[in-house]
Design a protein around this motif. Structure first.
Motif, PDB file in Angstrom:
ATOM      1  N   GLY A  56      19.904 -18.742  20.768  1.00 20.44           N
ATOM      2  CA  GLY A  56      19.151 -17.784  22.029  1.00 20.44           C
ATOM      3  C   GLY A  56      17.857 -17.081  21.518  1.00 20.44           C
ATOM      4  N   TRP A  57      17.679 -17.193  20.184  1.00 20.18           N
ATOM      5  CA  TRP A  57      16.476 -16.500  19.436  1.00 20.18           C
ATOM      6  C   TRP A  57      15.288 -17.501  19.252  1.00 20.18           C
ATOM      7  N   VAL A  58      14.761 -17.953  20.518  1.00 28.23           N
ATOM      8  CA  VAL A  58      13.596 -18.790  20.356  1.00 28.23           C
ATOM      9  C   VAL A  58      12.392 -18.646  19.786  1.00 28.23           C
ATOM     10  N   GLU A  59      11.679 -17.280  20.304  1.00 23.40           N
ATOM     11  CA  GLU A  59      10.577 -16.867  19.712  1.00 23.40           C
ATOM     12  C   GLU A  59      10.718 -16.541  18.217  1.00 23.40           C
ATOM     13  N   ALA A  60      11.798 -15.964  17.752  1.00 22.61           N
ATOM     14  CA  ALA A  60      11.916 -15.514  16.450  1.00 22.61           C
ATOM     15  C   ALA A  60      12.034 -16.621  15.404  1.00 22.61           C
ATOM     16  N   GLN A 115      16.996 -39.773   8.950  1.00 19.22           N
ATOM     17  CA  GLN A 115      16.727 -38.549   9.877  1.00 19.22           C
ATOM     18  C   GLN A 115      16.676 -37.270   9.167  1.00 19.22           C
ATOM     19  N   ALA A 116      16.512 -37.280   7.758  1.00 22.16           N
ATOM     20  CA  ALA A 116      16.483 -36.116   6.922  1.00 22.16           C
ATOM     21  C   ALA A 116      15.573 -34.889   7.514  1.00 22.16           C
ATOM     22  N   ARG A 117      15.631 -33.928   7.566  1.00 22.29           N
ATOM     23  CA  ARG A 117      14.797 -32.943   7.981  1.00 22.29           C
ATOM     24  C   ARG A 117      14.650 -31.635   6.722  1.00 22.29           C
ATOM     25  N   HIS A 118      13.819 -30.947   6.872  1.00 25.74           N
ATOM     26  CA  HIS A 118      13.720 -29.608   5.909  1.00 25.74           C
ATOM     27  C   HIS A 118      14.711 -28.597   6.503  1.00 25.74           C
ATOM     28  N   ASP A 119      15.139 -27.926   5.360  1.00 26.26           N
ATOM     29  CA  ASP A 119      16.226 -27.000   5.529  1.00 26.26           C
ATOM     30  C   ASP A 119      15.607 -25.750   6.355  1.00 26.26           C
ATOM     31  N   TRP A 120      14.441 -25.520   6.324  1.00 22.75           N
ATOM     32  CA  TRP A 120      14.074 -24.512   6.987  1.00 22.75           C
ATOM     33  C   TRP A 120      13.981 -24.640   8.553  1.00 22.75           C
ATOM     34  N   ALA A 121      13.708 -26.040   8.909  1.00 27.38           N
ATOM     35  CA  ALA A 121      13.633 -26.398  10.069  1.00 27.38           C
ATOM     36  C   ALA A 121      14.828 -26.567  11.006  1.00 27.38           C
ATOM     37  N   ILE A 122      15.863 -26.981   9.878  1.00 27.34           N
ATOM     38  CA  ILE A 122      17.285 -27.195  10.449  1.00 27.34           C
ATOM     39  C   ILE A 122      17.823 -25.754  10.919  1.00 27.34           C
ATOM     40  N   ILE A 123      17.691 -24.790   9.991  1.00 25.09           N
ATOM     41  CA  ILE A 123      18.177 -23.513  10.318  1.00 25.09           C
ATOM     42  C   ILE A 123      17.353 -22.766  11.583  1.00 25.09           C
ATOM     43  N   ALA A 124      16.028 -23.147  11.564  1.00 22.03           N
ATOM     44  CA  ALA A 124      15.420 -22.371  12.895  1.00 22.03           C
ATOM     45  C   ALA A 124      15.902 -23.221  14.082  1.00 22.03           C
ATOM     46  N   ASP A 125      16.180 -24.391  13.992  1.00 18.55           N
ATOM     47  CA  ASP A 125      16.632 -25.063  15.189  1.00 18.55           C
ATOM     48  C   ASP A 125      17.894 -24.361  15.614  1.00 18.55           C
ATOM     49  N   VAL A 126      18.794 -24.128  14.614  1.00 19.07           N
ATOM     50  CA  VAL A 126      20.140 -23.472  14.901  1.00 19.07           C
ATOM     51  C   VAL A 126      19.745 -22.093  15.617  1.00 19.07           C
ATOM     52  N   GLY A 127      19.058 -21.174  15.134  1.00 18.00           N
ATOM     53  CA  GLY A 127      18.585 -19.887  15.621  1.00 18.00           C
ATOM     54  C   GLY A 127      17.942 -20.185  16.846  1.00 18.00           C
ATOM     55  N   ARG A 128      17.036 -21.071  17.258  1.00 15.35           N
ATOM     56  CA  ARG A 128      16.753 -21.199  18.703  1.00 15.35           C
ATOM     57  C   ARG A 128      17.665 -21.653  19.504  1.00 15.35           C
ATOM     58  N   ARG A 129      18.760 -22.417  19.187  1.00 11.71           N
ATOM     59  CA  ARG A 129      19.976 -22.802  20.056  1.00 11.71           C
ATOM     60  C   ARG A 129      20.787 -21.545  20.320  1.00 11.71           C
TER      61      ARG A 129
END
Length: 868
Positions: free
Chosen positions: A473-477, A457-471
């Motif tokens: 509340g900053w979905v669009e950014a 289930q490994a994911r790219h670091d940028w994708a993990i960080i971005a997913d947390v950012g969306r969660r």
């Protein structure tokens, strides 16, 4: 098979690699950093990408959880901490192992949306003083030159850099240039006589932290000889008079006057000079001043930004430069913009459409972990690094991480010293699976491309960080579709920075399509939208202070007359074939063969005074750390000093985590810790017995002294104990991690010798040797016998058979050539390194072992002359 053009994940040279899905790797002959060369570490990359020990699913307190559970928890914990304690109650500690796209998203989330600058990086430990020196001198963090300048220079000065071991491919380029132009000179300034120093025309064994005094002396000599480029200085430089005045006060540097004069003559009489500096300059409590003392000399003479001349900072990590470009340090803003500049902050906030922006510097690495210890940090996210080993006062750092109420680590492995301190582990993709860009030390952006699928289930670091950012509340950014989209945003922001007068500009790449990003060739920035891109900076001025001029600084060298009493000054560094904390190189059997255990280099006079014996054990300690290290007595270090490599961890050694001994004193300007300046006491460790073991099973470092390493047949271990075991067979089984099979034991009680072999059927599964003194045994032969049907009598003899001449300690890791093989070739008539290569293959791949081969030739020649 299809070959993928990618980039090596090790040092800052940034070598191009051709990789195949079967994990075969080779140097990329088209890549302008290495032109097909690879060092021993790069050559062995294919051995490091297996799934053994990989973290393949999110894990909370040791139990697998879903990605949704894990990311919801991260978002919740960070949001709660921010709401209850403010944005400065959370922190990220990131890494030069991240790709630029990972770094960019992490920096955007922390500085632009959480609103804190508490994001620092392990690059703080290797090049923060260079950043500070650049900004003070140039107005921004710019490396002026290119690698080709080393080949074009007539004099290359290497300051605090063991380039032959730490940046081997760059050193090979330098060696090739000198072979083509023998009149080229190489000077090495280093307290230790390293492999690099042995290959130089002149080695200056300077006192630790004596660099600033030496370059101040050079500046005064430049003025005395009338070599100041007055036209350049008048047009482009401020601060000459105060710099000269400060330099005029003499300070000792630990060199004789003859040595100093030789260096001054070489530098002053040579127009095309490159001064390369690395960790010996940066990792100091006065590192920023050392950097500026070097730059002062190049500014005064105008020897900067032109072919074959200039100061050059060589970074330690593959993407330390990329991290600087996105503002990965706690005191920087993205795109080389200044965090303390309100106009810059406003521009970034507007570009990101961020709700806030950090308005003051965050906690630098040492202070960050102190804040963890003090209870000020409530949520900590560590990404792709191992601070419980690599930070100074590492034991205290491990305790500090445990003290944080919520800790998360993004990593590729389950078991690291840092992961053992964390609550939540998130599985990331590793080299061969990741996709994005890195920037090497000459500002060259290269693609790192995947050639393997992401495991589990490994994911790219940028994708993990971005997913947390969306969660949060900053979905669009943080709604990035892929790494190409992240890169385009990063490039577009650099255009904003360029409009504000900054150096970093890759806006010409901001409109790359996904396919064009995938096909991106290595390119040196700047890459402005108008297509005009100088390769070098500052030949004609154009500095980034408001008046467009550089700054020469008044540098006051430190007092070197520090009385350590009976203690020794403790220097740290790297070995040739390992990287950082060995989470990657430790997986490659050939890389553990050259130096398989942590060790202490100490001068013969100090060893005699202390009572140390060659290959015995030394206990090294101070108020905040302790290590047990193998003794290596050598005059490569100076009296009153000692050296140990920093790679071993709690996973690979019982008492080898030497950064526990490093004091957390930092440079007041850069915040970089003085990793080479601790004070330690050294005493003999009186072991009751010593042992060597080789096993098909993985062994644990579970004895008072133990160091384990992977081999091509299993594992090896060096061990020692204080108390003699009552049952040697039981002891051997525990060390070898073998419970079954048949045992052959030979014990000579009169001499205290024990030898144990364990067979599974007719196949040797493990062998163990013990003695009251360090074990003398043919280690390579014993390792090679594992998994074979070699009879017990031959195994327990501990020597190769008549049909297996002794290999000896490994010198060439690439070609698996040992010291005894080289000695036989010398006895057979080989009188040069090329001839040894023809006979044995040693030195014919990366060449990192050539200085050691030459030393063996020199020793043999001297012995012959003495005999005659």
């Amino acid at each position: 098979m299809t070959k993928t053009c990618t980039t090596c994940p090790y040092c800052g040279v940034g070598c191009g690699v051709l990789a195949e899905p079967n994990t075969a790797v080779a140097g990329d002959p088209q890549h302008p950093a290495n032109f097909g060369r690879l060092c021993s570490k790069g050559t062995a990359l294919g051995e490091t990408v297996g799934l053994e020990g990989r973290l393949l699913a999110p894990r909370l307190q040791g139990k697998d959880v879903s990605w949704d559970q894990a990311l919801d928890l991260v978002a919740e914990k960070f949001q709660t901490a921010i709401q209850e304690h403010g944005p400065d109650s959370v922190a990220f500690y990131v890494s030069g192992q991240l790709l630029t796209e990972d770094y960019y998203v992490a920096n955007k989330l922390m500085k632009g949306f959480i609103g804190s600058a508490n994001i620092d990086t392990n690059s703080r430990l290797c090049m923060a003083s260079s950043v500070a020196g650049h900004k003070r001198a140039f107005g921004t963090d710019t490396v002026p030159g290119q690698y080709e300048d080393f080949e074009e220079a007539d004099l290359v000065v290497l300051v605090g850099s063991n380039t032959a071991w730490c940046h081997p491919v760059l050193f090979r380029r330098l060696e090739a240039a000198k072979a083509a132009r023998p009149e080229m000179k190489i000077v090495v300034i280093d307290p230790r006589r390293t492999a690099t120093a042995k290959a130089a025309d002149l080695h200056l064994a300077i006192a630790p932290d004596g660099d600033a005094a030496l370059f101040n002396r050079l500046l005064t000599e430049i003025a005395r000889r009338g070599l100041i480029n007055q036209e350049y200085v008048d047009a482009h430089v401020e601060g000459m008079s105060v710099a000269l005045e400060a330099a005029g006060t003499p300070h000792p540097c630990g060199l004789t006057e003859d040595e100093i004069q030789t260096f001054l003559n070489m530098w002053c009489s040579t127009d095309k000079v490159v001064t390369l500096y690395s960790q010996g300059v940066n990792q100091s409590w006065c590192g920023s001043d050392k950097v500026n003392a070097i730059i002062n000399c190049h500014l005064a003479t105008g020897r900067i930004g032109r072919v074959g001349m200039g100061p050059f900072s060589m970074t330690g990590q593959p993407n330390a430069m990329g991290g600087r470009e996105v503002g990965g340090l706690a005191n920087m803003l993205a795109a080389h913009l200044d965090l303390e500049n309100a106009r810059h902050r406003s521009a970034v906030k507007e570009f990101w459409a961020a709700p806030t922006i950090a308005d003051h510097a965050g906690l630098k690495a040492v202070d960050l972990f102190q804040a963890c210890a003090d209870g000020k940090i409530k949520a900590l996210w560590v990404m792709s690094t191992n601070p419980a080993v690599s930070m100074p006062e590492a034991d205290a750092v491990a305790a500090a991480i445990r003290n944080v109420p919520f800790t998360v680590s993004t990593d590729i492995l389950v078991d690291t010293d840092t992961n053992a301190c964390c609550d939540l582990l998130l599985p990331a993709t590793g080299w061969g699976e990741k996709s994005g860009t890195v920037t090497n030390s000459e500002r060259r952006i290269s693609r790192q491309r995947p050639f393997l699928p992401a495991p589990g289930q490994a994911r790219h670091d940028w994708a993990i960080i971005a997913d947390v950012g969306r969660r949060m509340g900053w979905v669009e950014a943080f709604d990035f579709a892929n790494e190409a989209e992240v890169f385009r945003e990063h490039a577009a922001l650099s255009g904003v920075a360029a409009s504000l007068g900054r150096d970093f500009d890759i806006s010409g790449l901001a409109d790359l399509s996904d396919s064009a990003f995938d096909a991106l060739e290595p390119v040196v920035w700047p890459v402005p939208a108008d297509g005009i891109s100088p390769k070098r900076f500052f030949a004609g001025g154009g500095f980034y202070h408001p008046d467009g001029k550089a700054r020469m600084l008044a540098i006051t060298p430190p007092d070197l007359s520090v009385d350590l009493g009976t203690n020794l000054r403790f220097n740290t560094g790297r070995v040739r074939d390992h990287w950082h904390t060995m989470t990657r190189t430790g997986r490659a059997p050939q890389l553990g063969a050259h130096l398989a255990e942590p060790y202490l280099e100490i001068h013969p006079e100090d060893a005699a005074a202390i009572g140390l014996q060659e290959v015995g054990l030394a206990e090294v300690q101070n108020s905040h750390g302790r290590a047990l290290l193998r003794v290596m007595i050598t005059d490569n270090v100076q009296i009153g000093e000692c050296f140990a490599p920093m790679h071993w961890t709690g996973e690979t050694s019982s008492q080898g985590r030497i950064n526990a001994l490093v004091t957390g004193r930092v440079d007041p300007v850069s915040g970089q810790p003085a990793l080479k300046g601790a004070s330690v006491s050294v005493t003999p460790y009186e072991a009751g017995w010593y042992g060597f073991a080789a096993s098909r099973a993985e062994m644990e470092p579970a004895r008072p002294y133990a160091a384990v390493a992977k081999t091509k047949t299993g594992w090896r271990a060096e061990v020692a104990g204080h108390k003699l075991p009552s049952d040697w067979e039981k002891e051997a089984r525990q060390i070898l991690n073998l419970n079954g099979g048949q045992t052959s034991v030979v014990e000579d009680k009169a001499r205290g010798l024990v030898r144990v072999a364990i067979y599974e059927g007719a196949v040797l599964a493990g062998v163990f040797f013990a003695a009251p003194d360090p074990v003398v045994v043919a280690r390579s032969a014993s390792i090679d016998q594992i998994g074979t049907e070699t009879p017990a009598g031959r195994v327990l003899a501990g020597v190769p058979g008549a049909d297996q001449p002794a290999k000896g300690a490994i010198v060439c890791a690439c070609m698996d050539v040992g010291r005894e093989e080289l000695r036989r070739a010398i006895a057979g008539g080989a009188t040069s390194v090329p001839m040894l290569g023809d006979c044995t293959g040693a030195g014919t791949n990366c060449g990192s072992c050539r200085p050691e081969m030459q030393e063996l030739l020199d020793v043999t020649s001297n012995q012959r002359m003495a005999a005659e």
